[in-house]
Design a protein around this motif. Structure first.
Motif, short mmCIF file in Angstrom:
data_model
loop_
_atom_site.label_atom_id
_atom_site.label_comp_id
_atom_site.label_asym_id
_atom_site.label_seq_id
_atom_site.Cartn_x
_atom_site.Cartn_y
_atom_site.Cartn_z
N SER A 1 0.82 -1.17 -0.05
CA SER A 1 -0.11 0.04 0.00
C SER A 1 0.95 1.38 -0.17
CB SER A 1 -1.08 0.00 1.17
OG SER A 1 -0.02 0.00 2.40
N SER B 1 2.16 -3.78 3.44
CA SER B 1 1.14 -3.42 4.36
C SER B 1 1.34 -4.18 5.51
CB SER B 1 -0.01 -3.74 3.78
OG SER B 1 -1.34 -3.37 4.63
N PHE C 1 -3.40 0.61 -3.40
CA PHE C 1 -2.85 -0.87 -2.82
C PHE C 1 -2.96 -1.66 -3.79
CE2 PHE C 1 -7.45 -0.96 -1.67
CZ PHE C 1 -7.54 -2.39 -1.92
#
Length: 213
Positions: A104, A116, A155
């Motif tokens: 992300s 992430s 993302f």
């Protein structure tokens, strides 16, 4: 870290060999990396990496898995902080791919996609909405994994094989326990390089975006 300038690095795909050359990438932690514009990965493709440096030889093989997808995205307020928001996504796995990873970025603040926080996903163990946390390269100095009003979020959902899943699961474990500054925690990462340390993984990437409003 140090990156050798005079290594012979190649990637072979469909019986064609591509030579990777050293290039500067400001968005990477190690600015120097080996790359090529002549080759682009594709789902189902198999890629053999070979590295030869001063008589030292290493190699690895990876296959890019088929892509998964996201069929719904939700934004929720943080349960204990009104100014923070969570992004959640529902993963639709490819029938042949079990494991996934989120990467992300905040388009207006980050230079590149980061892994992430706690973003490793096993589709057989979880069919609920998955939290797509912010990536963070320094969890002790800036332990911020959530989003703010107005953030432009992008993302990636990366499909991956079992070797990559083991690596990222161990990575998540290390990052989770690294919050305790006085009690440093680390454990060995598993790789797939023969003749060296590290990993060579292919990801099937799907990209999504939204603005927190």
């Amino acid at each position: 870290g140090h990156v050798a300038l005079n290594a012979n690095v190649t990637v072979t795909h469909n019986d064609r060999t591509y030579t990777l050359l050293p290039s500067l990438k400001d968005e990477y932690l190690l600015k120097l990396c080996y790359t090529t514009d002549a080759l682009k990965g594709e789902p189902g493709g198999t890629y053999r990496l070979q590295v030869d440096w001063k008589g030292l030889y290493a190699e690895a093989v990876t296959t890019i898995p088929q892509l998964g997808s996201i069929d719904s995205i939700a934004v929720e307020r943080h349960s204990s902080a009104d100014t923070l928001y969570l992004v959640k996504a529902h993963v639709v796995p490819h029938p042949d791919v079990r494991y996934y990873r989120f990467f992300s970025m905040d388009v207006e603040r980050d230079d590149t996609y980061l892994a992430s926080y706690m973003g490793t996903y096993d589709s057989r163990l979880n069919n609920d909405m998955a939290v797509v946390n912010r990536g963070n390269s320094d969890p002790i100095v800036m332990p911020d994994y959530f989003y703010h009003l107005g953030d432009s979020v992008s993302f990636k959902l990366a499909s991956m094989d079992s070797a990559a899943y083991r690596f990222w699961s161990k990575h998540d474990e290390n990052v989770m326990f690294s919050h305790v500054a006085l009690l440093p925690y680390s454990s060995n990462m598993t790789g797939n390089i023969e003749g060296g340390l590290g990993y060579w993984f292919g990801y099937g990437m799907s990209t999504y975006g939204l603005r927190i409003a």
